[in-house]
Design a protein around this motif. Structure first.
Motif, short mmCIF file in Angstrom:
data_model
loop_
_atom_site.label_atom_id
_atom_site.label_comp_id
_atom_site.label_asym_id
_atom_site.label_seq_id
_atom_site.Cartn_x
_atom_site.Cartn_y
_atom_site.Cartn_z
N THR A 1 0.83 -1.20 0.00
CA THR A 1 0.00 0.00 0.00
C THR A 1 0.86 1.25 0.00
OG1 THR A 1 -1.75 -1.19 1.16
CG2 THR A 1 -1.86 1.21 1.20
N GLU A 2 1.91 1.27 0.81
CA GLU A 2 2.83 2.42 0.83
C GLU A 2 3.47 2.64 -0.53
OE1 GLU A 2 3.62 4.86 2.76
OE2 GLU A 2 2.61 4.29 4.59
N ARG A 3 3.93 1.55 -1.16
CA ARG A 3 4.54 1.67 -2.49
C ARG A 3 3.52 2.15 -3.53
NH1 ARG A 3 7.20 -3.05 -0.67
NH2 ARG A 3 5.73 -4.38 -1.78
N ALA A 4 2.29 1.64 -3.43
CA ALA A 4 1.23 2.05 -4.35
C ALA A 4 0.89 3.53 -4.15
CB ALA A 4 -0.01 1.19 -4.17
N LEU A 5 0.85 3.99 -2.91
CA LEU A 5 0.59 5.40 -2.63
C LEU A 5 1.69 6.28 -3.21
CD1 LEU A 5 -0.77 5.27 1.01
CD2 LEU A 5 -2.01 6.10 -1.00
N GLN A 6 2.94 5.86 -3.07
CA GLN A 6 4.06 6.61 -3.65
C GLN A 6 3.92 6.68 -5.17
OE1 GLN A 6 7.73 4.88 -2.40
NE2 GLN A 6 7.65 5.80 -0.36
#
Length: 107
Positions: A71-76
């Motif tokens: 999720t963090e990578r997708a948000l970035q």
């Protein structure tokens, strides 16, 4: 948060978006969830236009079926592409996410 692991694709039209979503399935899943939650949101941020949607990272992860790290990578990825605006505000430490729209078309 710029990341050395992701280089923006450069989405200029619908065909670019179609290719981008095939190359970034997790970010696409998360974007669909953000837009769905944003449509029902009434959260306002002082000094910023429009409605915002506010949920903890773990809640976004659960809704999108991703891990917290995914999720963090997708948000970035979404932020670097300019598909969402992301700011930190006083909502119990939650991250504020809002998809960017211009003229009714996803930016």
């Amino acid at each position: 948060m710029p990341s050395a692991k992701y280089t923006p694709y450069g989405i200029d039209d619908l065909s670019d978006f179609k290719v981008w979503r095939l190359q970034n399935p997790n970010a696409h899943k998360l974007l669909k969830e953000i837009i769905f939650r944003w449509r029902g949101s009434n959260a306002k941020v002082k000094g910023r236009p429009g409605r915002w949607t506010v949920w903890p990272i773990q809640q976004w992860a659960d809704w999108a079926g991703l891990s917290s790290d995914q999720t963090e990578r997708a948000l970035q990825c979404l932020e670097l592409e300019g598909l969402i605006l992301r700011e930190r505000h006083r909502w119990a430490g939650s991250t504020v996410n809002r998809p960017g729209f211009v003229g009714g078309h996803l930016v």
